[in-house]
Write an enzyme that holds these catalytic residues in place. Structure first.
Site, short mmCIF file in Angstrom:
data_model
loop_
_atom_site.label_atom_id
_atom_site.label_comp_id
_atom_site.label_asym_id
_atom_site.label_seq_id
_atom_site.Cartn_x
_atom_site.Cartn_y
_atom_site.Cartn_z
N LYS A 169 0.86 -1.19 0.00
CA LYS A 169 0.00 0.00 0.00
C LYS A 169 0.89 1.23 0.00
CE LYS A 169 -0.21 1.97 3.60
NZ LYS A 169 -0.20 2.62 4.94
N ASP A 217 -5.93 0.10 8.44
CA ASP A 217 -5.54 0.00 7.03
C ASP A 217 -6.08 -1.26 6.35
OD1 ASP A 217 -4.14 2.34 7.13
OD2 ASP A 217 -2.15 1.41 7.15
#
Ligand code: C5P
Length: 300
Positions: A25, A153
């Site tokens: 990410k 997340d």
């Protein structure tokens, strides 16, 4: 690394049931816009996912468990607190028929490095189990709700497509389509504690992201828009670990680098390049200068 049962009994001995990729990410921009009662911070972040990541393979095994291999396996615990186990238990509790599975996590991303890591692995586990150990017919998809319980997340990693994340990271919205982004990722080999970086933040009440254009015509347009954005965690992370500043300076100085910035709470820094060739040669040069840093050329 493997757990006490060792690889001889582990993945690879049974039929492979499925595999899932856990992409890195990258927070192209990360604005901290507030703070919730309870301590979590409000964010406004443009997130993309890279072509490099960890992977998870499931095999049928009469010895359920988790094995970890790959360049960053060392020091990771295969025990019940591992996010992969926690994701699998939550999927089972929601009704997924997990049965006797053994999971093998190949860890290619540095640990505690601001590019997803454990969150991406947990999300990949949820996607994998949804495919190979489905919930009873008619039951709604439990993965997004489970993801939110595993970490701020994890919901974005579950989606693993370019998005804008707000709230504490769990509110996800689409973004204008992005061009292919040649990127390098550079990590100086220091693990960062996310809570410690948030604690050092001087101000939490920063403005959110500027308005998005209807489209980003090309990477230069995206880089131009990004220059008006920030990663608000860069200053507190750099104050704690000055080596991050060295990485930023080094990446920024690379030929044809359009933008260099830290991702997440660090320490990984990404560099955006106009084309793959420029990214590849910048990565090679930085790796030669800093053989102890982790340097990859990839794209998002
Ligand atoms: O949710 P996750 O376990 O990834 O978060 C790790 C820590 O990072 C939290 O305990 C919190 O201290 C901090 N954090 C935060 N605001 C967020 C996300 C994480 O303060 N939006």
């Amino acid at each position: 690394m493997t757990d006490a049962n060792g690889p001889a009994h582990g993945a690879g001995t049974g039929a492979v049931l499925g595999a899932e990729f856990a992409p890195a990410k990258i927070n192209l921009a990360l604005h901290v816009t507030g703070r919730r009662a309870g301590g979590y911070h409000l964010l406004d972040s443009l997130v993309v996912f890279a072509a490099i990541g960890d992977s998870i393979v499931a095999t049928r095994s009469d010895l359920p468990g988790l094995d970890i291999d790959g360049p960053f396996a060392d020091g990771l615990d295969t025990g019940p607190d591992n996010l992969v186990h926690r994701a699998a238990r939550a999927h089972e509790a929601a009704g997924g028929r997990v049965g006797n599975l053994r999971l093998r996590l190949t860890k290619r991303l540095p640990v505690a490095s601001g590019i997803g890591g454990g969150s991406a692995d947990a999300a990949a586990t949820l996607r994998l189990l949804a495919a190979i150990a489905p919930l009873p017919a008619g039951q709604p998809d439990a993965a997004p709700a489970i993801a939110a319980t595993l970490g701020a997340d994890v919901p974005m990693c579950l989606r693993s497509t370019p998005l804008r994340a707000t709230g504490i990271g769990e509110r996800l919205a689409p973004v204008p389509s992005l061009p292919r982004l040649p990127i390098i990722l550079v990590n100086p080999g220091v693990a960062v504690s996310t809570p410690a970086v948030f604690q050092r933040l001087e101000r939490a009440d920063n403005p959110g992201l500027p308005a998005f254009p209807p489209e980003f015509a090309d990477i230069a347009a995206l880089a131009h828009w990004l220059r008006a954005t920030r990663n608000d965690l860069e200053a507190p992370a750099t104050a704690a670990l000055p080596v991050i500043d060295d990485v930023l300076t080094t990446v920024r100085a690379a030929a044809n680098c359009l933008l260099a910035r830290m991702s997440g709470s660090g320490a990984t820094v990404f560099g955006l390049f106009a084309d793959d060739e420029a990214a590849t040669s910048a990565a090679a040069r930085i790796a030669a200068l800093h053989p102890d840093w982790w340097v990859v050329a990839t794209h998002a």
